[in-house]
Design a protein around this motif. Structure first.
Motif, short mmCIF file in Angstrom:
data_model
loop_
_atom_site.label_atom_id
_atom_site.label_comp_id
_atom_site.label_asym_id
_atom_site.label_seq_id
_atom_site.Cartn_x
_atom_site.Cartn_y
_atom_site.Cartn_z
N ASN A 1 35.68 36.35 46.54
CA ASN A 1 35.80 37.39 45.51
C ASN A 1 36.34 38.71 46.05
O ASN A 1 36.35 39.72 45.34
CB ASN A 1 34.44 37.64 44.84
N VAL A 2 36.78 38.72 47.32
CA VAL A 2 37.36 39.92 47.93
C VAL A 2 38.84 39.66 48.22
O VAL A 2 39.19 38.68 48.87
CB VAL A 2 36.62 40.29 49.23
N ARG A 3 39.69 40.54 47.73
CA ARG A 3 41.13 40.42 47.95
C ARG A 3 41.59 41.62 48.77
O ARG A 3 41.52 42.76 48.31
CB ARG A 3 41.88 40.34 46.62
N ILE A 4 42.05 41.32 49.97
CA ILE A 4 42.57 42.37 50.84
C ILE A 4 44.09 42.39 50.70
O ILE A 4 44.77 41.40 50.99
CB ILE A 4 42.16 42.12 52.30
N HIS A 5 44.62 43.51 50.27
CA HIS A 5 46.05 43.62 50.01
C HIS A 5 46.74 44.22 51.24
O HIS A 5 46.45 45.35 51.63
CB HIS A 5 46.30 44.48 48.77
#
Length: 382
Positions: A109-113
Motif C-alpha cells: 500500500n506504499v508507492r515510492i515515486h
C-alpha cells in the motif's frame, strides 16, 4: 476525490538541546504520528496520503529507522501512501529508497515515486499524480517544470507533488536551492500542488500549499504552524479544492523572547503563562525562554526554584537563554553570617562586581551562584 497532504516527517531526527529521555520521546512521536495520519485518513474517507518529501532525516539511517515508517504505514492497508524524496532523503544511488527497493521492504500500500512522470492514482476519479523527484540534496533547476507538458487524459484531475522552495518565499539562500515557480499550478493546469520543505502550514495560492510537518520540530516559524495534516477535497478537474486543516501533533513548541524579570510578580506571571500553554498536559510542552532582568536575593531563589526546577521538571523541555542578574547589596551579606570563609568570599565578589572591570560580570555571576547555593543548604528555598 479526497486525500491527505503531509510532508517533512524526518524520522530519525535528533535534538541536541534535550536530554536523552526527551529525545527518545520526541523521536518516538515522529513515528507515532504516522499512525494518527493513517487513522485520520480512514476516518475522513481519504483513500490516499501524499507525502511531499523528507520522510527520513538522513540518507543513511540505521536499519531499524529505515523500516520503522514503512511498518507504520503497513498497518493501514486500506490507505495508499504516495512518497517522494526530499532534500534530506534524496534518491541517491545508495540512499534510503534504493535500500528499500533492494530489500523488498516496501508494503503493497506504499508507492515510492522515483520517476518524474504522470501516475494514475485514482481510476474512478481519473486522477493523476505528477511527482517531482530530487536525486540530490540541492539542485538549481526547477524540477516541477516538466509538469507543464506532462500529458494526462482529457478532463483528468492533475495533482503535483514536490519538495522545494517556492521562488520568492522564505529567505534568499533557501530560495536558491530546489526552486519551484510560484505559479506552477497555473502553468501546469494543476488542480492542486502539494509541497514539502517548509515546516509550517503555508498557502501560496488557492491550489498551492505547504502542509508542514505533522509533529512540530522547532521553535519559531515552523513551531508556530507545524503539527498539522491537510485534508483536500477535489470535486473534479478545474474545481477549487476544499482545504481542511487537522491537528496531528502531540508536542507544542513555544518561544518567549525578551522576558524581563524584576520582581516576584513577574516570576509568578511567567509560571502561569508557561503552565497555561497546555494546562492538562505540561509534559507535552517545549519552551524556550530568553530571560533578562535584575532580581534580589529572595526573588532569584524563587526564580531558580519555580522556573528552573519545578517547571523544568513539569515541561518536556525548558530551554533557557540568558539569566536574571543578582541585585545584591552589602546588607544582603548578613544572610551569610558575621564571618567565616563564605562571608569573606561573598564580600570579595561583591567588591569586584561593584568596582567594574573585566572580572565584574564573572564576580557577579559567582556571587549569584553563592547565594543560591547557600539558601539551598540552609533549607531556605522559596
Amino acid at each position: 476525490m479526497k486525500f491527505l497532504h503531509t510532508s517533512d516527517w524526518q524520522v530519525g531526527r535528533t535534538f541536541s538541546f534535550v536530554d536523552d529521555d526527551t529525545l527518545g520521546a520526541l523521536q518516538a512521536e515522529r513515528l507515532e504520528v504516522i499512525r494518527r495520519i493513517g487513522a485520520l485518513a480512514r476516518a475522513q474517507g481519504a483513500a490516499s496520503v501524499l507525502v511531499a518529501g523528507d520522510v527520513y532525516e538522513h540518507e543513511t539511517p540505521t536499519n531499524r529507522t529505515l523500516h520503522q515508517p514503512m511498518e507504520r504505514m503497513r498497518q493501514f492497508p486500506d490507505v495508499t501512501w504516495h512518497l517522494i524524496p526530499g532534500n534530506h532523503d534524496a534518491d541517491t544511488p545508495e540512499g534510503v529508497w534504493a535500500r528499500l527497493a533492494r530489500e523488498g521492504a516496501v508494503p503493497e500500500n506504499v508507492r515510492i515515486h522515483r520517476k518524474a512522470e504522470p501516475v494514475l492514482i485514482d481510476e474512478a476519479q481519473n486522477a493523476w499524480l505528477l511527482p517531482a523527484i530530487l536525486q540530490r540534496r540541492h539542485t538549481l533547476a526547477d524540477l516541477s517544470a516538466y509538469m507543464n507538458d506532462a500529458p494526462t487524459p482529457p478532463g483528468a484531475v492533475r495533482i503535483g507533488l514536490a519538495h522545494g522552495s517556492v521562488v520568492g518565499f522564505g529567505n534568499a539562500e533557501e530560495g536558491e536551492h530546489n526552486p519551484i515557480a510560484p505559479d506552477r499550478a497555473a502553468q501546469a493546469g494543476l488542480d492542486y500542488l502539494a509541497l514539502g520543505d517548509w515546516h509550517g502550514f503555508c498557502q501560496i495560492d488557492a491550489r498551492t500549499i505547504y502542509a508542514g510537518t505533522p509533529e512540530t520540530d522547532r521553535f519559531g516559524t515552523g513551531g508556530a504552524g507545524g503539527g498539522e495534516v491537510i485534508e483536500i477535497s477535489l470535486p473534479g478537474h478545474g474545481a477549487a479544492p476544499h482545504i481542511q486543516r487537522h491537528r496531528t501533533g502531540k508536542y507544542v513548541w513555544r518561544k518567549f523572547e525578551n522576558t524581563m524579570l524584576t520582581n516576584a510578580q513577574d516570576i509568578a506571571a511567567l509560571e502561569s503563562r508557561l503552565r497555561g500553554i497546555l494546562p492538562d498536559n505540561p509534559g507535552a510542552v517545549l519552551a524556550w525562554l530568553e530571560v533578562s532582568g535584575l532580581l534580589g536575593v529572595d526573588e532569584l531563589a524563587l526564580y531558580e526554584n519555580t522556573i528552573l526546577r519545578r517547571l523544568g521538571g513539569a515541561l518536556a523541555c525548558l530551554r533557557v537563554s540568558g539569566a536574571p542578574q543578582l541585585s545584591a547589596m552589602a546588607d544582603d551579606l548578613d544572610r551569610l553570617g558575621c564571618g567565616g570563609a563564605v562571608r569573606v568570599a561573598a564580600q570579595t565578589l561583591l567588591d569586584q562586581a561593584q568596582d567594574g572591570g573585566e572580572q565584574a560580570d564573572l564576580a557577579r555571576e559567582a556571587l549569584q551562584r553563592l547565594f543560591v547555593f547557600w539558601q539551598d543548604t540552609q533549607g531556605a528555598r522559596p
